[in-house]
Motif scaffolding. Structure first.
Motif, PDB file in Angstrom:
ATOM      1  N   PHE A  17     -16.877   7.523  80.780  1.00 46.59           N
ATOM      2  CA  PHE A  17     -15.407   7.067  80.301  1.00 46.59           C
ATOM      3  C   PHE A  17     -14.948   5.702  80.826  1.00 46.59           C
ATOM      4  O   PHE A  17     -14.210   5.001  79.954  1.00 46.59           O
ATOM      5  N   ALA A  18     -15.508   5.068  81.872  1.00 45.66           N
ATOM      6  CA  ALA A  18     -15.378   3.961  82.550  1.00 45.66           C
ATOM      7  C   ALA A  18     -15.977   2.909  81.328  1.00 45.66           C
ATOM      8  O   ALA A  18     -15.250   2.001  81.186  1.00 45.66           O
ATOM      9  N   VAL A  19     -17.214   3.036  80.784  1.00 49.48           N
ATOM     10  CA  VAL A  19     -17.590   2.307  80.061  1.00 49.48           C
ATOM     11  C   VAL A  19     -16.832   2.076  78.658  1.00 49.48           C
ATOM     12  O   VAL A  19     -16.561   1.024  78.160  1.00 49.48           O
ATOM     13  N   LEU A  20     -16.560   3.373  78.069  1.00 48.58           N
ATOM     14  CA  LEU A  20     -15.459   3.282  76.790  1.00 48.58           C
ATOM     15  C   LEU A  20     -14.150   2.521  77.137  1.00 48.58           C
ATOM     16  O   LEU A  20     -13.679   1.691  76.240  1.00 48.58           O
ATOM     17  N   LEU A  21     -13.718   2.663  78.269  1.00 44.61           N
ATOM     18  CA  LEU A  21     -12.396   2.234  78.382  1.00 44.61           C
ATOM     19  C   LEU A  21     -12.713   0.413  78.637  1.00 44.61           C
ATOM     20  O   LEU A  21     -11.573  -0.037  78.941  1.00 44.61           O
ATOM     21  N   ASP A  26      -9.061  -7.686  75.134  1.00 49.80           N
ATOM     22  CA  ASP A  26      -9.811  -8.971  75.665  1.00 49.80           C
ATOM     23  C   ASP A  26     -11.299  -8.908  75.420  1.00 49.80           C
ATOM     24  O   ASP A  26     -11.971  -9.951  75.730  1.00 49.80           O
ATOM     25  N   LEU A  27     -11.699  -7.533  75.373  1.00 50.69           N
ATOM     26  CA  LEU A  27     -13.267  -7.443  75.636  1.00 50.69           C
ATOM     27  C   LEU A  27     -13.594  -6.365  74.131  1.00 50.69           C
ATOM     28  O   LEU A  27     -13.954  -5.471  74.349  1.00 50.69           O
ATOM     29  N   PRO A  28     -13.133  -7.044  72.798  1.00 43.86           N
ATOM     30  CA  PRO A  28     -13.345  -6.091  71.861  1.00 43.86           C
ATOM     31  C   PRO A  28     -15.022  -5.752  71.465  1.00 43.86           C
ATOM     32  O   PRO A  28     -15.304  -4.697  70.892  1.00 43.86           O
ATOM     33  N   ALA A  29     -15.756  -6.908  71.825  1.00 41.92           N
ATOM     34  CA  ALA A  29     -17.298  -6.758  71.651  1.00 41.92           C
ATOM     35  C   ALA A  29     -18.031  -7.467  72.623  1.00 41.92           C
ATOM     36  O   ALA A  29     -18.420  -8.410  72.745  1.00 41.92           O
ATOM     37  N   PRO A  30     -17.909  -6.887  73.891  1.00 48.07           N
ATOM     38  CA  PRO A  30     -18.834  -7.166  75.383  1.00 48.07           C
ATOM     39  C   PRO A  30     -20.130  -7.089  74.988  1.00 48.07           C
ATOM     40  O   PRO A  30     -20.534  -6.277  74.458  1.00 48.07           O
ATOM     41  N   SER A  31     -20.754  -7.829  75.973  1.00 51.37           N
ATOM     42  CA  SER A  31     -22.190  -7.624  76.118  1.00 51.37           C
ATOM     43  C   SER A  31     -22.408  -6.864  77.299  1.00 51.37           C
ATOM     44  O   SER A  31     -21.339  -6.261  77.814  1.00 51.37           O
ATOM     45  N   ALA A  36     -20.751  -4.320  82.420  1.00 50.45           N
ATOM     46  CA  ALA A  36     -21.410  -4.061  83.809  1.00 50.45           C
ATOM     47  C   ALA A  36     -20.253  -4.706  84.704  1.00 50.45           C
ATOM     48  O   ALA A  36     -19.761  -4.097  85.810  1.00 50.45           O
ATOM     49  N   THR A  37     -19.972  -6.068  84.644  1.00 54.33           N
ATOM     50  CA  THR A  37     -18.902  -6.733  85.519  1.00 54.33           C
ATOM     51  C   THR A  37     -17.475  -5.937  85.555  1.00 54.33           C
ATOM     52  O   THR A  37     -17.036  -5.814  86.568  1.00 54.33           O
ATOM     53  N   LYS A  38     -17.119  -5.550  84.168  1.00 51.29           N
ATOM     54  CA  LYS A  38     -15.704  -4.907  84.311  1.00 51.29           C
ATOM     55  C   LYS A  38     -15.620  -3.517  84.954  1.00 51.29           C
ATOM     56  O   LYS A  38     -14.537  -3.189  85.538  1.00 51.29           O
ATOM     57  N   THR A  39     -16.890  -2.919  84.927  1.00 53.72           N
ATOM     58  CA  THR A  39     -16.704  -1.434  85.285  1.00 53.72           C
ATOM     59  C   THR A  39     -17.305  -1.361  86.688  1.00 53.72           C
ATOM     60  O   THR A  39     -17.108  -0.449  87.457  1.00 53.72           O
ATOM     61  N   GLY A  40     -18.125  -2.300  87.342  1.00 60.77           N
ATOM     62  CA  GLY A  40     -18.739  -2.427  88.710  1.00 60.77           C
ATOM     63  C   GLY A  40     -19.929  -1.590  88.594  1.00 60.77           C
ATOM     64  O   GLY A  40     -20.612  -1.343  89.594  1.00 60.77           O
ATOM     65  N   LEU A  41     -20.452  -1.208  87.493  1.00 63.14           N
ATOM     66  CA  LEU A  41     -21.641  -0.431  87.405  1.00 63.14           C
ATOM     67  C   LEU A  41     -22.875  -1.399  87.148  1.00 63.14           C
ATOM     68  O   LEU A  41     -22.778  -2.530  86.864  1.00 63.14           O
ATOM     69  N   SER A  42     -23.967  -0.838  87.645  1.00 63.02           N
ATOM     70  CA  SER A  42     -25.342  -1.703  87.238  1.00 63.02           C
ATOM     71  C   SER A  42     -25.589  -1.902  86.019  1.00 63.02           C
ATOM     72  O   SER A  42     -25.211  -0.943  85.178  1.00 63.02           O
ATOM     73  N   ARG A  43     -26.309  -2.845  85.668  1.00 62.33           N
ATOM     74  CA  ARG A  43     -26.627  -3.063  84.165  1.00 62.33           C
ATOM     75  C   ARG A  43     -27.628  -1.987  83.789  1.00 62.33           C
ATOM     76  O   ARG A  43     -27.368  -1.465  82.692  1.00 62.33           O
TER      77      ARG A  43
END
Length: 271
Positions: A17-21, A26-31, A36-43
């Protein structure tokens, strides 16, 4: 069932859910790296989650960019289908918009935030662009004050603990003043907020109760100082707001209990 402990939480669903959110205006089509940067999760973790969501049909990949698919909208559709109030309120929102010539909204409390669950647009209100699913702060909105005024004391404490940031020069930021504002809402039966969310943004809200008498939603009217003033809202709009809120409550009682409740003096059938 009692609330579970931390060990009952499935971390992989939480991360999903963190990834979905992470997808927003601001990031409609993120890389992958941006997610990873926005969620704090590893790549690697983000990659696995995105591939899973892609298999389920919730995201698409285009080169190195990812985007949500329309299937995400079905999550909100399931909410509407399982919560009668959104469907029940829609014709009443239309009626309020026709009576006031301004946008009408229905919102509910989500933690310590306010979420729009139904809305009828008349015109865009200043720069505030909201739609179903949009979130607004509790302390600076009429809807939020209505929802919190009758909530448990723990909710009020959490709202204050989370902070009352100044969004405009007139936003109530003092905890004592905020409590006083909630007391006033309970006393008069509605809330009116002038210029606290955005300069010139004017709104009023009334509570919508379930058959048990609990406040389950807030019905709101919104406009700008450029089109009207506080006195007009108090004299001409609030009576409509309270009347429409009562109508929603009556229809909600029919849906949830199966019993039709008529207003005093009303006639049933065609006369």
């Amino acid at each position: 069932m009692a609330e579970g402990s931390e060990r009952d939480v499935i971390a992989s669903i939480e991360r999903g859910f963190a990834v979905l959110l992470a997808f927003d205006a601001d990031l409609p089509a993120p890389s992958l790296a941006e997610v990873a940067t926005k969620t704090g999760l590893s790549r690697p973790a983000v990659r696995r989650i995105l591939l899973t969501l892609q298999k389920l049909g919730y995201v698409n990949a285009s080169g190195s960019r990812w985007s949500l698919t329309p299937r995400v909208l079905t999550i909100g559709q399931h909410y509407a289908a399982s919560h009668a109030i959104s469907e029940v309120a829609q014709p009443h929102l239309l009626r309020l918009a026709e009576l006031t010539h301004e946008s009408a909204s229905l919102s509910q409390l989500d933690g310590t935030g306010v979420v729009y669950v139904a809305r009828v647009h008349v015109r865009r209100v200043m720069s505030l662009n909201v739609d179903i699913g949009s979130r607004v702060p509790v302390h600076a909105t009429s809807m939020g004050r209505v929802l919190v005024a009758w909530a448990d004391a723990s909710v009020i404490e959490q709202v204050i603990e989370d902070g009352l940031p100044a969004l405009t020069p007139t936003t109530v930021t003092d905890p004592v003043a905020f409590r006083d504002a909630l007391h006033e809402v309970r006393q008069q039966g509605f809330a009116l907020v002038d210029g606290e969310l955005e300069p010139g943004f004017l709104s009023a809200a009334a509570p919508v109760r379930n058959p048990a008498g609990d406040v389950v939603a807030a019905l709101a009217y919104s406009t700008s100082r450029g089109r009207t003033d506080v006195q007009h809202v108090l004299d001409d709009v609030v009576p409509h707001l309270l009347d429409v809120a009562a109508s929603i409550q009556r229809d909600l009682a029919v849906v949830t209990t199966g019993r039709r409740t008529l207003a005093p003096g009303a006639r049933d059938g065609f006369f």
